[in-house]
Motif scaffolding. Structure first.
Motif, PDB file in Angstrom:
ATOM      1  N   LEU A  30       0.823  -1.198   0.000  1.00 21.54           N
ATOM      2  CA  LEU A  30       0.000   0.000   0.000  1.00 21.54           C
ATOM      3  C   LEU A  30       0.864   1.258   0.000  1.00 21.54           C
ATOM      4  CD1 LEU A  30      -2.750  -1.136   2.538  1.00 21.54           C
ATOM      5  CD2 LEU A  30      -2.879  -1.122   0.051  1.00 21.54           C
ATOM      6  N   GLU A  31       2.021   1.206   0.655  1.00 27.99           N
ATOM      7  CA  GLU A  31       2.895   2.384   0.689  1.00 27.99           C
ATOM      8  C   GLU A  31       3.474   2.691  -0.682  1.00 27.99           C
ATOM      9  OE1 GLU A  31       6.790   2.152   2.512  1.00 27.99           O
ATOM     10  OE2 GLU A  31       6.535  -0.013   2.815  1.00 27.99           O
ATOM     11  N   TRP A  32       3.610   1.668  -1.533  1.00 28.27           N
ATOM     12  CA  TRP A  32       4.126   1.877  -2.881  1.00 28.27           C
ATOM     13  C   TRP A  32       3.019   2.198  -3.873  1.00 28.27           C
ATOM     14  CZ3 TRP A  32       7.267  -3.348  -2.998  1.00 28.27           C
ATOM     15  CH2 TRP A  32       8.370  -3.246  -2.146  1.00 28.27           C
ATOM     16  N   GLN A  33       1.808   1.775  -3.544  1.00 31.49           N
ATOM     17  CA  GLN A  33       0.680   1.888  -4.469  1.00 31.49           C
ATOM     18  C   GLN A  33       0.940   1.127  -5.763  1.00 31.49           C
ATOM     19  OE1 GLN A  33      -2.626   3.698  -4.006  1.00 31.49           O
ATOM     20  NE2 GLN A  33      -1.772   2.889  -2.097  1.00 31.49           N
ATOM     21  N   LYS A  34       1.692   0.041  -5.647  1.00 25.07           N
ATOM     22  CA  LYS A  34       1.937  -0.826  -6.800  1.00 25.07           C
ATOM     23  C   LYS A  34       2.606  -2.106  -6.323  1.00 25.07           C
ATOM     24  CE  LYS A  34       5.195  -0.632  -9.660  1.00 25.07           C
ATOM     25  NZ  LYS A  34       6.083  -0.357 -10.811  1.00 25.07           N
ATOM     26  N   THR A  35       2.737  -3.037  -7.237  1.00 32.74           N
ATOM     27  CA  THR A  35       3.447  -4.281  -6.949  1.00 32.74           C
ATOM     28  C   THR A  35       4.949  -4.046  -7.060  1.00 32.74           C
ATOM     29  OG1 THR A  35       1.614  -5.647  -7.735  1.00 32.74           O
ATOM     30  CG2 THR A  35       3.783  -6.659  -7.747  1.00 32.74           C
ATOM     31  N   GLY A  36       5.709  -4.713  -6.190  1.00 32.30           N
ATOM     32  CA  GLY A  36       7.162  -4.564  -6.218  1.00 32.30           C
ATOM     33  C   GLY A  36       7.848  -5.878  -5.906  1.00 32.30           C
ATOM     34  N   SER A  37       9.116  -5.952  -6.261  1.00 31.90           N
ATOM     35  CA  SER A  37       9.902  -7.171  -6.091  1.00 31.90           C
ATOM     36  C   SER A  37      10.504  -7.259  -4.695  1.00 31.90           C
ATOM     37  CB  SER A  37      11.040  -7.203  -7.119  1.00 31.90           C
ATOM     38  OG  SER A  37      11.972  -6.167  -6.834  1.00 31.90           O
TER      39      SER A  37
END
Length: 280
Positions: free
Chosen positions: A226-233
């Motif tokens: 949620l803190e990135w507002q996207k998917t991450g590795s």
């Protein structure tokens, strides 16, 4: 001493010499076995396998509900992109599905990465393997780190192993990388002079500001945060930790990141692949 007694004494000494020689060989053999075992066992487990808990366990009910909702889970957007790219042909006419068929053929693959690439001898994570196929077989450009295309494909391949336990190979050529990853996990770094182990082995469950510390398990990556507002590795998350303790961050694609990921995957051995996952 009589001649008969001398003969018996000589025989006894000879017998003892044979026994002592056999015992000496046995001791040397046992020492070699012990040395080999010490070399192959490597780092000891701090967290028993029976006590391992996914990061979802430390998340609030709102995050848990979001992950469980198949339609509301925001990572579904990246899964959709990954599915489309799986079928998409490159300029040379080749696609992922053309070689591998349905993505279900990838079942079990995500559980065993990072792994040694037999051709190059390098330690590959799953993203490296996907990019290797992209450049070698499709003759296409490398997919940049954290690009939606790479994250979508990685998430799609990982989902094929959903529910299967992590099970990486840390023997053979992977062993030095595993040991290096363990050293990184336990090394104090940065201006805050902290190690991964201090947070995720020694103080998990305790609160850091408003959020409880997790065990730092890797079984949900790529993950929607949620803190990135996207998917991450996983590599992005590790880099965030480096920044959090004000340590010098390795460059993208650094071997250290793969070594640390290998150790984390071994550390979480037995936890099921949990994608598409959501974290705060």
């Amino acid at each position: 001493m009589t001649q008969h007694a001398s003969t018996r004494m000589a025989r006894w000494v000879g017998s003892c010499s044979g026994v002592f020689a056999w015992v000496g060989v046995l001791c040397l053999s046992l020492a070699a076995v012990a040395q080999t075992a010490a070399q192959t066992t490597g780092p000891a487990r701090t967290l028993p396998l029976s006590q391992l808990q996914s990061g979802l366990h430390f998340s609030g009910p709102d995050v848990q509900a979001l992950q469980a909702d198949e339609f509301a889970n925001p990572a579904q957007l990246w899964l959709g992109q990954g599915a489309a790219r799986w079928r998409q042909a490159a300029a040379n006419g080749k696609s992922c599905s053309g070689c591998h068929g349905d993505v279900a053929s990838m079942k079990g693959v995500a559980t065993r990465y990072p792994a040694i690439d037999p051709a190059s001898g390098r330690l590959f994570n799953l993203e490296d393997r996907i990019n290797h196929c992209t450049t070698r077989h499709q003759q296409a450009a490398v997919l940049p780190p954290e690009s939606d295309a790479l994250l979508g494909l990685t998430l799609l391949v990982a989902q094929a192993s959903k529910g299967l336990p992590l099970r990486v190979d840390v023997g053979g050529a992977a062993q030095p990388h595993w040991q290096a990853g363990a050293a990184l996990f336990n090394r104090r770094q940065g201006q805050l002079n902290l190690s991964c182990a201090q947070c995720h082995d020694q103080h998990f469950g305790q609160r850091l500001y408003t959020d409880p510390l997790s065990q730092g398990q890797p079984n949900g990556y790529p993950v929607y945060r949620l803190e990135w507002q996207k998917t991450g590795s996983l590599e992005r998350r590790l880099r965030s930790c480096y920044a959090g303790i004000r340590a010098e961050t390795p460059p993208w694609g650094a071997t250290e990141m793969r070594q640390l990921a290998l150790y984390l995957m071994w550390r979480g051995e037995g936890l099921p692949v949990e994608v598409p996952a959501v974290r705060k």
